[in-house]
Design a protein around this motif. Sequence first.
Motif, PDB file in Angstrom:
ATOM      1  N   ILE A 161       2.509  -1.743  -0.808  1.00  0.00           N
ATOM      2  CA  ILE A 161       2.161  -2.967  -0.101  1.00  0.00           C
ATOM      3  C   ILE A 161       1.790  -4.052  -1.101  1.00  0.00           C
ATOM      4  O   ILE A 161       0.991  -3.845  -2.013  1.00  0.00           O
ATOM      5  N   ALA A 162       2.386  -5.210  -0.904  1.00  0.00           N
ATOM      6  CA  ALA A 162       2.110  -6.348  -1.777  1.00  0.00           C
ATOM      7  C   ALA A 162       0.726  -6.905  -1.488  1.00  0.00           C
ATOM      8  O   ALA A 162       0.302  -6.995  -0.342  1.00  0.00           O
ATOM      9  N   MET A 163       0.043  -7.260  -2.554  1.00  0.00           N
ATOM     10  CA  MET A 163      -1.248  -7.944  -2.438  1.00  0.00           C
ATOM     11  C   MET A 163      -1.150  -9.211  -3.271  1.00  0.00           C
ATOM     12  O   MET A 163      -0.785  -9.157  -4.438  1.00  0.00           O
ATOM     13  N   GLY A 164      -1.431 -10.330  -2.639  1.00  0.00           N
ATOM     14  CA  GLY A 164      -1.297 -11.593  -3.339  1.00  0.00           C
ATOM     15  C   GLY A 164       0.144 -11.887  -3.702  1.00  0.00           C
ATOM     16  O   GLY A 164       0.412 -12.558  -4.689  1.00  0.00           O
ATOM     17  N   GLY A 165       1.075 -11.350  -2.920  1.00  0.00           N
ATOM     18  CA  GLY A 165       2.494 -11.581  -3.154  1.00  0.00           C
ATOM     19  C   GLY A 165       3.120 -10.670  -4.192  1.00  0.00           C
ATOM     20  O   GLY A 165       4.305 -10.767  -4.462  1.00  0.00           O
ATOM     21  N   ASN A 166       2.340  -9.769  -4.793  1.00  0.00           N
ATOM     22  CA  ASN A 166       2.859  -8.883  -5.833  1.00  0.00           C
ATOM     23  C   ASN A 166       2.684  -7.422  -5.442  1.00  0.00           C
ATOM     24  O   ASN A 166       1.645  -7.037  -4.906  1.00  0.00           O
ATOM     25  N   THR A 167       3.702  -6.626  -5.760  1.00  0.00           N
ATOM     26  CA  THR A 167       3.551  -5.181  -5.620  1.00  0.00           C
ATOM     27  C   THR A 167       3.128  -4.636  -6.980  1.00  0.00           C
ATOM     28  O   THR A 167       3.399  -5.235  -8.015  1.00  0.00           O
ATOM     29  N   LEU A 168       2.460  -3.496  -6.958  1.00  0.00           N
ATOM     30  CA  LEU A 168       1.865  -2.988  -8.190  1.00  0.00           C
ATOM     31  C   LEU A 168       2.624  -1.818  -8.800  1.00  0.00           C
ATOM     32  O   LEU A 168       2.514  -1.576  -9.995  1.00  0.00           O
ATOM     33  N   GLY A 169       3.360  -1.059  -8.012  1.00  0.00           N
ATOM     34  CA  GLY A 169       4.191   0.013  -8.540  1.00  0.00           C
ATOM     35  C   GLY A 169       3.418   1.254  -8.935  1.00  0.00           C
ATOM     36  O   GLY A 169       2.179   1.282  -8.931  1.00  0.00           O
ATOM     37  N   PRO A 170       4.159   2.305  -9.306  1.00  0.00           N
ATOM     38  CA  PRO A 170       3.530   3.594  -9.613  1.00  0.00           C
ATOM     39  C   PRO A 170       2.603   3.570 -10.827  1.00  0.00           C
ATOM     40  O   PRO A 170       1.690   4.384 -10.925  1.00  0.00           O
ATOM     41  N   GLY A 171       2.816   2.659 -11.759  1.00  0.00           N
ATOM     42  CA  GLY A 171       1.942   2.562 -12.930  1.00  0.00           C
ATOM     43  C   GLY A 171       0.510   2.216 -12.562  1.00  0.00           C
ATOM     44  O   GLY A 171      -0.426   2.516 -13.302  1.00  0.00           O
ATOM     45  N   TYR A 172       0.331   1.586 -11.420  1.00  0.00           N
ATOM     46  CA  TYR A 172      -1.006   1.309 -10.894  1.00  0.00           C
ATOM     47  C   TYR A 172      -1.426   2.391  -9.903  1.00  0.00           C
ATOM     48  O   TYR A 172      -2.530   2.916  -9.981  1.00  0.00           O
ATOM     49  N   HIS A 173      -0.529   2.681  -8.957  1.00  0.00           N
ATOM     50  CA  HIS A 173      -0.902   3.541  -7.832  1.00  0.00           C
ATOM     51  C   HIS A 173      -1.231   4.978  -8.237  1.00  0.00           C
ATOM     52  O   HIS A 173      -2.206   5.545  -7.742  1.00  0.00           O
ATOM     53  N   ILE A 174      -0.465   5.568  -9.112  1.00  0.00           N
ATOM     54  CA  ILE A 174      -0.711   6.967  -9.482  1.00  0.00           C
ATOM     55  C   ILE A 174      -2.070   7.129 -10.174  1.00  0.00           C
ATOM     56  O   ILE A 174      -2.884   7.944  -9.741  1.00  0.00           O
ATOM     57  N   PRO A 175      -2.368   6.341 -11.203  1.00  0.00           N
ATOM     58  CA  PRO A 175      -3.710   6.469 -11.804  1.00  0.00           C
ATOM     59  C   PRO A 175      -4.823   6.133 -10.808  1.00  0.00           C
ATOM     60  O   PRO A 175      -5.871   6.775 -10.798  1.00  0.00           O
ATOM     61  N   ARG A 176      -4.589   5.142  -9.945  1.00  0.00           N
ATOM     62  CA  ARG A 176      -5.610   4.744  -8.973  1.00  0.00           C
ATOM     63  C   ARG A 176      -5.908   5.892  -8.021  1.00  0.00           C
ATOM     64  O   ARG A 176      -7.069   6.180  -7.724  1.00  0.00           O
ATOM     65  N   LEU A 177      -4.880   6.550  -7.520  1.00  0.00           N
ATOM     66  CA  LEU A 177      -5.089   7.680  -6.617  1.00  0.00           C
ATOM     67  C   LEU A 177      -5.773   8.841  -7.324  1.00  0.00           C
ATOM     68  O   LEU A 177      -6.621   9.525  -6.744  1.00  0.00           O
ATOM     69  N   MET A 178      -5.420   9.066  -8.573  1.00  0.00           N
ATOM     70  CA  MET A 178      -6.034  10.157  -9.339  1.00  0.00           C
ATOM     71  C   MET A 178      -7.490   9.832  -9.699  1.00  0.00           C
ATOM     72  O   MET A 178      -8.289  10.735  -9.912  1.00  0.00           O
ATOM     73  N   LEU A 179      -7.828   8.568  -9.749  1.00  0.00           N
ATOM     74  CA  LEU A 179      -9.179   8.147 -10.105  1.00  0.00           C
ATOM     75  C   LEU A 179     -10.175   8.310  -8.947  1.00  0.00           C
ATOM     76  O   LEU A 179     -11.380   8.410  -9.177  1.00  0.00           O
TER      77      LEU A 179
END
Length: 138
Positions: free
Chosen positions: A97-115
Amino acid sequence: MNQPKPQSVIRIIFRWLIAILYFAAGVAHILRPEGFLAITPNWVPFPEQVVLWTGVAEIAGAIGIVTQRFRYAAAIGLALYALCVWPANINHAVNNIAMGGNTLGPGYHIPRLMLQPVIIWWALWAGGVTDWPFRRKK
């Protein structure tokens, strides 16, 4: 005069750090709910109110964890809060899901979920609910 143990000084620093982060997140939930609403799963009833009250909960937890009287309960509350909002983080990642018009991709999501489990532990440790893994065997 007794000097505090190094771990207790570190715990105090990390307690204040998590309090500042949760306080800032709580203010963001209240003042700028759009991004949080965007990642809220569609099965959550009354999303606007949920986002507002999660902000209030973050602020209350932040204040509580630095208050000796409420520290233990606030630590448990913040840990449970982090567990309860995990579905929003999962929804954010799975649907990119885009936030502020930008998507973040797996480089953000995977570490975020693991954190997320680390954030849960951090609240419990900072609030003195657990000493794991730093407890020394006697």
